[in-house]
Design a protein around this motif. Structure first.
Motif, short mmCIF file in Angstrom:
data_model
loop_
_atom_site.label_atom_id
_atom_site.label_comp_id
_atom_site.label_asym_id
_atom_site.label_seq_id
_atom_site.Cartn_x
_atom_site.Cartn_y
_atom_site.Cartn_z
N SER A 21 0.83 -1.19 0.00
CA SER A 21 0.00 0.00 0.00
C SER A 21 0.87 1.26 0.00
O SER A 21 0.65 2.19 -0.76
CB SER A 21 -0.90 0.00 1.24
N ALA A 22 1.87 1.24 0.86
CA ALA A 22 2.72 2.42 1.02
C ALA A 22 3.55 2.68 -0.23
O ALA A 22 3.64 3.81 -0.71
CB ALA A 22 3.62 2.24 2.25
N GLY A 26 3.92 7.34 -5.86
CA GLY A 26 4.56 8.43 -5.12
C GLY A 26 6.05 8.17 -4.88
O GLY A 26 6.88 9.06 -5.04
N ASN A 27 6.38 6.94 -4.51
CA ASN A 27 7.78 6.63 -4.19
C ASN A 27 8.68 6.77 -5.40
O ASN A 27 9.84 7.13 -5.28
CB ASN A 27 7.92 5.18 -3.73
N TYR A 108 -5.73 8.20 -9.02
CA TYR A 108 -4.68 7.19 -9.04
C TYR A 108 -4.96 6.16 -10.15
O TYR A 108 -4.06 5.72 -10.86
CB TYR A 108 -4.67 6.49 -7.69
N THR A 233 -6.79 3.73 5.28
CA THR A 233 -6.19 2.54 4.66
C THR A 233 -5.44 1.70 5.68
O THR A 233 -5.68 0.50 5.82
CB THR A 233 -5.17 2.99 3.57
N SER A 330 -1.15 -0.53 -4.24
CA SER A 330 -1.66 0.64 -3.52
C SER A 330 -3.16 0.80 -3.76
O SER A 330 -3.91 1.08 -2.83
CB SER A 330 -0.94 1.91 -3.98
N SER A 333 -5.45 -1.24 -1.64
CA SER A 333 -5.58 -0.81 -0.24
C SER A 333 -6.52 0.38 -0.12
O SER A 333 -7.14 0.59 0.92
CB SER A 333 -4.21 -0.46 0.33
N1 TRP Z 1 1.08 5.39 -0.68
C1 TRP Z 1 0.76 5.20 -2.04
C2 TRP Z 1 1.85 5.85 -2.92
O1 TRP Z 1 2.87 6.24 -2.45
C3 TRP Z 1 -0.60 5.71 -2.42
C4 TRP Z 1 -1.68 5.37 -1.45
C5 TRP Z 1 -2.19 4.15 -1.16
C6 TRP Z 1 -2.37 6.30 -0.65
N2 TRP Z 1 -3.15 4.26 -0.18
C7 TRP Z 1 -3.29 5.56 0.13
C8 TRP Z 1 -2.25 7.65 -0.52
C9 TRP Z 1 -4.10 6.22 1.04
C10 TRP Z 1 -3.07 8.31 0.38
C11 TRP Z 1 -3.98 7.59 1.17
O2 TRP Z 1 1.70 5.97 -4.11
#
Ligand code: TRP
Length: 449
Positions: A21-22, A26-27, A108, A233, A330, A333
């Motif tokens: 999920s994390a 974005g990363n 997304y 999440t 992601s 989640s």
């Molecule tokens: N963290 C994920 C990323 O870095 C995106 C994501 C998944 C997200 N679940 C989330 C962002 C909930 C905000 C809230 O791409």
């Protein structure tokens, strides 16, 4: 209600799912260039400190609350309320989280669809299907709609499978694939001409740049997005963790993997950019900053791959495959947040809930696609710049101030009787009560003015 809920089958399964999920778009498309443009290794250091000092406590608040209530985000927040007023606030916060989660998934899913399109386009080009390949990478409404739709169907299909058979199984398959692909790509790119310049730009610390408060605030915003915080999440994933697990260390591992992969992605992205520069591709914007985000991924990289012949096609396919996987672990989640709520609140079947929630979010994506110029950026700003910090703030207030301390402690003591004397319990409650709300409020205020 809690009897037939799903649960992660193993500790590692949870870690893959939560890290999945994390670790997301974005990363890979945000963090590395942000670091390189803002002091290199010095920025990494600041980011690491912020991630652990501020984002990790909020992550823990979500995980602990989720596991304590073993319920969806609305049930969890209203469940720890102390009276009718906090109950209404808790319920509204949970519902707002679902709304913001849906908005996040709606943009997304569009971006993830593009990644999917590029992944398929390169091999198709090799097979001679150039028209199809061009269609997949050209920015048209039908293409955006169809790719988004396919990606959303993949997300819905996994969520229909449930916690263990869907989320855990797919995260455990996809996350190792992602890590191996990322390392292999970085290792190859580092051998190319120009790569070392990129590495230098990425890693040589420039401390003069990191003392800007604007920068620290934007780094914190990225850390929140990157750890999937605020919308519920992590709370919902936490609600599927077994009572046997030691939450503080499990949460720390998830945060470490997330930051670790962001840093690792820098070992691919910066070298790749300077390899591209070496071959005449423009990597700076008119204002002199390194190109980033969509321009980086959709313009700079394809131009580079085009200079590399067959190798370029293999690299491109692997790269966009990596992005698609990162997005998929992601997106599931995010979809799980409304689905868990619908299943538990209205007793729908999981399949039905996933189809309806996923369908509604895909419709929202479709609306964005139809009025892209106006809506795309606005939805991103509304959900990530305003929604997420506001929700993070409410969450800290709830866990720090509304939730009874003794119940909170008892939850942590389930698998660690000594927790009351440990470092975590000495520091974390203070953070959630005072430090996090204040800092988040500052970010929020700054983003308004
Ligand atoms: N963290 C994920 C990323 O870095 C995106 C994501 C998944 C997200 N679940 C989330 C962002 C909930 C905000 C809230 O791409």
């Amino acid at each position: 209600m809690t009897t037939n809920r799903g649960q992660f089958g193993s500790r590692l399964g949870f870690i893959f799912a939560a890290a999945g999920s994390a670790v997301g778009l974005g990363n890979i498309w945000g963090f590395p260039t942000q670091a390189a443009s803002n002091g290199g290794a010095a920025f990494l250091l600041v980011y690491l400190i912020l991630a652990f000092a501020l984002a990790y406590p909020v992550l823990m608040a979500e995980l602990i609350l989720g596991r304590y209530t073993h319920g969806n985000s609305v049930a969890a927040l209203s469940g720890i309320a102390r009276g009718p007023v906090t109950k209404v606030i808790g319920t509204s916060t949970g519902l707002l989280g679902i709304l913001v989660a849906s908005m996040i998934l709606s943009f997304y899913g569009i971006v993830a669809g593009w990644m999917l399109g590029y992944t398929v386009a390169y091999p198709l080009g090799v097979l001679g299907a150039n028209d199809a390949a061009n269609w997949l990478t050209g920015f048209t409404i039908p293409r955006n709609l169809i790719l988004m739709g396919i990606f959303m169907l993949m997300t819905i299909a996994i969520i229909m499978g449930g916690v263990k058979e869907g989320i855990e199984r797919w995260s455990s398959r996809l996350m190792p694939t992602l890590i191996i692909t990322l390392i292999a790509l970085a290792a190859y790119v580092l051998t190319l001409e120009g790569a070392m310049t990129g590495l230098r730009v990425y890693l040589i610390p420039d401390f003069s740049k990191i003392f800007s408060s604007q920068l620290i605030l934007s780094a914190l915003g990225s850390a929140f997005f990157s750890l999937s915080l605020g919308v519920g999440t992590m709370l919902v994933y936490g609600s599927y963790i077994s009572d046997k697990e030691h939450l503080p260390s499990i949460g720390a591992q998830v945060a470490l993997i997330d930051v670790g992969i962001a840093v690792l992605a820098g070992f691919l992205i910066l070298p790749v950019m300077y390899v591209a520069a070496e071959r005449g591709v423009e990597i700076f914007s008119a204002s002199g900053a390194l190109l980033s985000e969509d321009t980086l991924i959709l313009t700079v990289l394809p131009e580079l791959f085009a200079t590399m012949g067959t190798v370029g096609i293999a690299l491109a396919t692997a790269f966009f495959f990596l992005m698609t996987i990162a997005a998929l672990t992601s997106s599931i989640s995010i979809l799980e947040v409304p689905v868990a709520f619908i299943v538990e609140r209205f007793q729908w079947s999981r399949k039905q809930a996933a189809l309806v929630a996923g369908g509604l979010i895909a419709s929202l994506s479709a609306v964005i696609i139809l009025d892209f110029e106006r809506l795309f950026g606005a939805v991103i700003a509304l959900s990530t710049r305003y929604g997420q910090p506001l929700l993070g703030l409410l969450l800290c207030v709830f866990v720090g101030w509304v939730w009874q301390r003794n119940t909170l402690l008892a939850e942590l003591q389930k698998n660690d009787p000594e927790v009351a004397n440990g470092l975590f319990w000495r520091i974390w409650p203070v953070y959630v009560r005072f430090v996090c709300p204040v800092i988040i409020a500052v970010i929020f205020y700054r983003s308004l003015v």
